[in-house]
Design an enzyme around this catalytic site. Structure first.
Site, PDB file in Angstrom:
ATOM      1  CD  GLU A 102      -7.022  -4.170   0.034  1.00  0.00           C
ATOM      2  OE1 GLU A 102      -7.106  -4.958   0.220  1.00  0.00           O
ATOM      3  OE2 GLU A 102      -6.021  -3.054   0.044  1.00  0.00           O
ATOM      4  CG  ASP A 104      -5.821  -0.359  -1.228  1.00  0.00           C
ATOM      5  OD1 ASP A 104      -6.634  -0.608  -0.409  1.00  0.00           O
ATOM      6  OD2 ASP A 104      -5.041  -1.011  -1.620  1.00  0.00           O
ATOM      7  CD  GLU A 106      -1.638   1.087   0.076  1.00  0.00           C
ATOM      8  OE1 GLU A 106      -1.461  -0.149   0.713  1.00  0.00           O
ATOM      9  OE2 GLU A 106      -0.931   1.346  -1.302  1.00  0.00           O
TER      10      GLU A 106
END
Length: 285
Positions: A102, A104, A106
């Site tokens: 993953e 990310d 955010e």
């Protein structure tokens, strides 16, 4: 017909813009599906602008129809404004199944007048906990900005408006796992007030709901794959993002990257000695 060096440079720049940004004329529905919070997703401008909405009942999310194993992935985003403490807006790549990979972005909301925090993270073979955080040098709620993830066999680079803010190199040679599973492109808007702002001490003020995030730019420059056995083809030089010039930052990008780290970074897991008395091995590389 002969081309000058300037012609080649202009052609390359055009290819970069078209491939990395895609076309804002591409409808969301060509490459993406809504995955949850269906009644909190609104299509605007014939699918060229997607709004996700968060209220006390639900947030929402979407994902690409296909998985990819290399590319330069982007979305243009305009984040929830005003009092957004506890609200989390995301753009990320993620594999499915156990021991997932993953990458990310955010975006952690804040009280009105206080800056957003942008947190990035990298998971490889199920191992994450590689958070870095920066304060953005602009208001991400006032207009659209472009966020990108370059992923090839050599490095992963997170960009904000073409400025590199994070680099994760392939360090498999020293035993560090590197994302290598097919990943979908995903985005979401959700309630993160248990942790997102001031360590979870500042909660969402639901009187300001609904919170709205807007997304544009649904073209995809990536190598699509159906399963893990197809991954090797995605490292081919026929994909421009695998060319040698994308194996490391150039001199200008390196200066921009160092400037972001110096001026805007306020957390790096590599420097967190209480958490990691001995820093992870990639921190030395």
């Amino acid at each position: 017909m002969r081309f000058s060096l300037l012609d080649f440079l202009l052609l390359f720049l055009l290819c970069w813009v078209l491939a990395s940004e895609g076309s804002d004329n591409i409808s969301f529905y060509e490459n993406y599906n809504v995955t949850w919070g269906f009644d909190h997703v609104f299509s605007l401008n014939q699918g060229r602008d997607i709004q996700l909405s968060l209220d006390i009942s639900s947030g929402a999310g979407f994902a690409s129809k296909l998985g990819y194993a290399s590319g330069l992935f982007h979305l243009r985003m305009k984040l929830p404004d005003k009092d957004s403490a506890g609200v989390v807006t995301t753009f990320y790549l993620s594999s499915h199944g156990n021991n997932h990979d993953e990458l990310d972005f955010e975006f952690l909301g804040n009280r009105e007048g206080k800056p957003y925090t942008l947190q990035t993270n990298v998971f490889a073979n199920g191992l994450g906990n590689r958070e870095q955080r920066i304060l953005l040098w602009f208001d991400p709620t006032a207009d659209f900005h472009t966020y990108k993830i370059l992923w090839n066999e050599h490095q992963i680079v997170f960009y904000v408006d073409n400025v590199p803010i994070r680099v994760f190199k392939n360090n498999k040679n020293i035993g560090v796992d590197y994302p290598s599973q097919p990943m979908h492109i995903e985005a979401s808007l959700w309630d993160g007030d248990s942790w997102a702002t001031d360590g979870g001490q500042t909660k969402i003020n639901w009187t300001h709901a609904p919170f709205n995030a807007h997304f544009q730019g649904f073209g995809i420059a990536g190598c699509p794959v159906q399963n893990s056995s197809d991954i090797q083809q995605c490292y081919s030089s026929k994909y421009w993002w695998n060319l040698e010039k994308y194996w490391k930052l150039d001199h200008r990008q390196q200066r921009e990257y160092e400037n972001v780290r110096k001026k805007y970074m306020n957390y790096d897991y590599c420097s967190d000695r209480p958490r990691y008395p001995t820093p992870p091995p990639e921190c030395f590389n």
